[in-house]
Design an enzyme around this catalytic site. Sequence first.
Site, PDB file in Angstrom:
ATOM      1  N   SER A   1       7.117  -7.036   1.788  1.00  0.00           N
ATOM      2  CA  SER A   1       6.605  -6.298   2.933  1.00  0.00           C
ATOM      3  C   SER A   1       7.772  -5.605   3.640  1.00  0.00           C
ATOM      4  CB  SER A   1       5.828  -7.233   3.860  1.00  0.00           C
ATOM      5  OG  SER A   1       5.073  -6.509   4.797  1.00  0.00           O
TER       6      SER A   1
ATOM      7  N   HIS B   1      -2.177  -7.878   0.190  1.00  0.00           N
ATOM      8  CA  HIS B   1      -0.796  -8.028   0.645  1.00  0.00           C
ATOM      9  C   HIS B   1      -0.218  -9.393   0.270  1.00  0.00           C
ATOM     10  CE1 HIS B   1       2.451  -6.273   2.885  1.00  0.00           C
ATOM     11  NE2 HIS B   1       2.580  -7.331   3.668  1.00  0.00           N
TER      12      HIS B   1
END
Length: 736
Positions: free
Chosen positions: A586, A707
Amino acid sequence: MPTVCVRRGAALALGILGTTLSGAPAQIAPPATERRPVAETLHGTELVDPYRWLEGDNSDPERIGLMNEEVASWTDGQNAFTRDVLDSLPGRATLEARMRELMEVGTVGLPSTAGDRTFFRKREGAQAQSVLFVVDEEGDDPRPLIDPFAIDPSGLTSLDWYAPNSDGSLVAFGTSRAGDENSTLNILETDSGEWLADEIPGKVGFSGWMPDGQSFFYTRLEDVNDAYSRESRFHEVGRSWRRDPVIWRQREIEALYEGHDKTDAEIAELKTTWAGSSYPSEDGRWLIISYASGTSSNDVWIADLDHWLRTGELAKKPVVVGEEGRNSVAAYGDMAFLRTNIGAPNGRIVAIDPASPGRESWRDVVAHRDDVVVTGMQLARGLLVASLMKDAASAYELFTTRGEPRGELRLPGIGSAGLSANSDRTSAYLSYSSYNAPSSIYRVDLATPRAMPEQWFRVDVPVDESEIVVNRVSYTSKDGTEVGMFIVHKEGLELDGDNPTLLYGYGGFNISMRPGFSATLYPWLEAGGVYAVANLRGGGEKGLAWHKAGQLDQKQNVFDDFIAAGEYLVSNGYTRPEKLAVRGGSNGGLLTGAMVTQRPDLFAAAIVAVPLLDMVRYQDFLMARFWIPEYGSAENAEQFEFIRAYSPYHNIQPGTKYPAVLLTAGENDARVHPMHARKMAAALQAATTADPEQDPVLLWVDRDAGHGSGKPLDLRVRDAVDQYLFVMWQTGLLEG
C-alpha cells in the site's frame, strides 16, 4: 517441470528446504507490452505516459479504470509468466507445506464482553475464515454464531466486523466478498442464532449501539461506486434503513459546518476526506460526531442525544474544529474525556464538560510527555486507561477520572498489546505479541494493574521462538534525524556482511510499525535470514510531528530514512546489497517502489504490494482523494513539483539495471487501483538491463482479492510462499 536460472551463477540450496535450484525457466522473459504514448503538459512540464492504456476503460466517467478486454488479456499473460517463474522454483512444495503448517495454527481475536456474554473470533486448522463464537456464561463452552464458510462455501466471504449490543442479546455484523470491503450489515439474535430481517447495504461501518440494545448509529455509502458519498444514520431494529434519520452527509457537509467560517474551497476539500462517524456515549446521553479534515486531523462536536431524539434538532457544540491533530471523545454521564494533540504533539487526555466543552473547561488528566505518545483511552469502572507507545512498543497507564495515577498495567514483555475494557467493570481482556512471542490473550483486573496477567489463550505455533533475538537500534538518516529500527534474527548471528536480509517499512498516515508475531516470517528466520523493520517518518511512532515530517513536501524524508536503514544494515555487517531485499504494501508499496527507482544499487529485490506508484494520476482513481492531505495532488502546481520528483513510475530510467521486483495487486481493490502495479511492471520490464532469468520483474494481479483484507487461508498461504520464496531466491539465502 521447468526450473529457474541460479542467481549470479551460484548453486542455490534450499537449506532447511533441502533442494537445489538450477537451469532456466520455460519462459525466460515476460510478454512484451505495447507502447501507446499519451502526451500531456502539466504546469508547463510535458509528460509522456506510454502505458496509460493499462489503466483500463477511461472513456466513461462511471467506468474509470475498469478493466477492459485487452487489459484483461494482458493481465492474463503477465499472471501466466509470474506463475511460471514462481511455481517452477524447486522447494516450493516444501516451503508451502511449512507455511501451511504455520498458518493453520489456530488464532483467536481479542474478546469483547457484553453483559454476561463473551464474544471472540477464532480460526482453526484449514478453515478459510475466522468464525464468531460466544460464551453465554463463564464456564460454558463456546458456541459458533457466524461461520463465513456456511454463508459462502467458496471461502471468499469474510466477517469484516461485529458489534454486540449492551447485554449481548443481538449482534450487528458486516460481511463482504473477495476482498472488496463492501460490507453489508445484518443483525443476529444471539440465543437463537436467527438473522433478523434488517439488512443495510453500502460499505457499512458500525458506530455504536444505544443502551436500549434496539438501536444504533452507522455509516454507509449512498453510492457504492462513489467513495466520497458517506453518510451517518441512526437505525432502529425492524425499521427499513431507507427511513433511518441522517445525521450528516458527506455530499452536504456544509450543514455540519454551519456556523463555522469555511470557504467554498475548504468545504470542497472536506467532501473528499475520510469522513467520520457519529457514535453515542455508552449511557446514551451524548452523541459524539467526528469528521476527518485530513489524514492527521479531525473535527469533533458533542450533542445532547435525548434532545435530538425528542425534537429532531441536532444542537451540536464544537469540541475541536479546524485545528491540526487527532481527537477522540469518551463520555459517560456528566464526565467526558478528550484525547487530543492540541498543545501536545505527542498527545494528552483532558477532562471536558460535555454540556459546555469549550477549552476554558479543559483539565489535564494525562499530561503531555516527551518520552511517550498517548494513542488512545478507554473507560473502566472508576478508571481511565491511557494507551501509550514508547519506542514503538505498547504500554497502558491507569488513572482515576480526576487524573490520580493508579499505576502501569503489567504486560508480558516489550511488544504490541490491545485492551478490551468495559465501563461497568475492571475485568478486561488483553492481547499481546512480539516478534518472538506468539499472539496470546490474557485476563487482567485493572484494579490491580501490577498483578501477573492470567493467560486465557495462547497460539501454539510449531516454532522455537526462544532462539530468536530482537534488538532495537537507532541510526542516522540523511538530514541527521535519529530513526529507530527493530532487527530480528536467530541467536548467534555473525556480523560478517553476508546475511540475507529483508527490510520492511511503511512511513505514512500516522501508522506505527509495532513489534508483532508473524508465523510466516519464521521460515525466513529459521533459514538464517535477518528481518528488519524501520520506524520511518510519516508514521506515528513519535507523535504528530513525526507524522508531519513525512507528509506532502516532506515525503522524501520517508525514502531517505529507508535508504539510511539499508545502509546501516550494510555498514554494520548484517548484509550487503546483493543480499538485501525490501518489502512493503500500500503506502509501503510506494516506499519500496521508490527504493527500486532511487537506489537500485542498494537492493537485490523488492516486494511492491498493492502499491501507489503513478503519483501524478493517483488522485483520479477510487478513493484516492482521501489521501491528498498526505501526498498532495499534481493538480496543484507547487505540489506537482515534489510529487513528480519522487513518483516511482515517472522516475524509471531506461538502460538501468534494476533489482528483481515482484509487484502484486488485487483486481477488487477498493483502495489502491491495480493500474499502478500494471503500469509499473510494464515500464520496468521495458527499461531494465537486468537479465530477466536472474532478476525478473514479475506482476501478480489476484482476481479474487482486494487490498488484502478478507483473503481466505489458501490465498494467504499462496501469497506468503510467493513472496518469501522470491526473496529467498534473490538474496541467495539458499546458496550452498
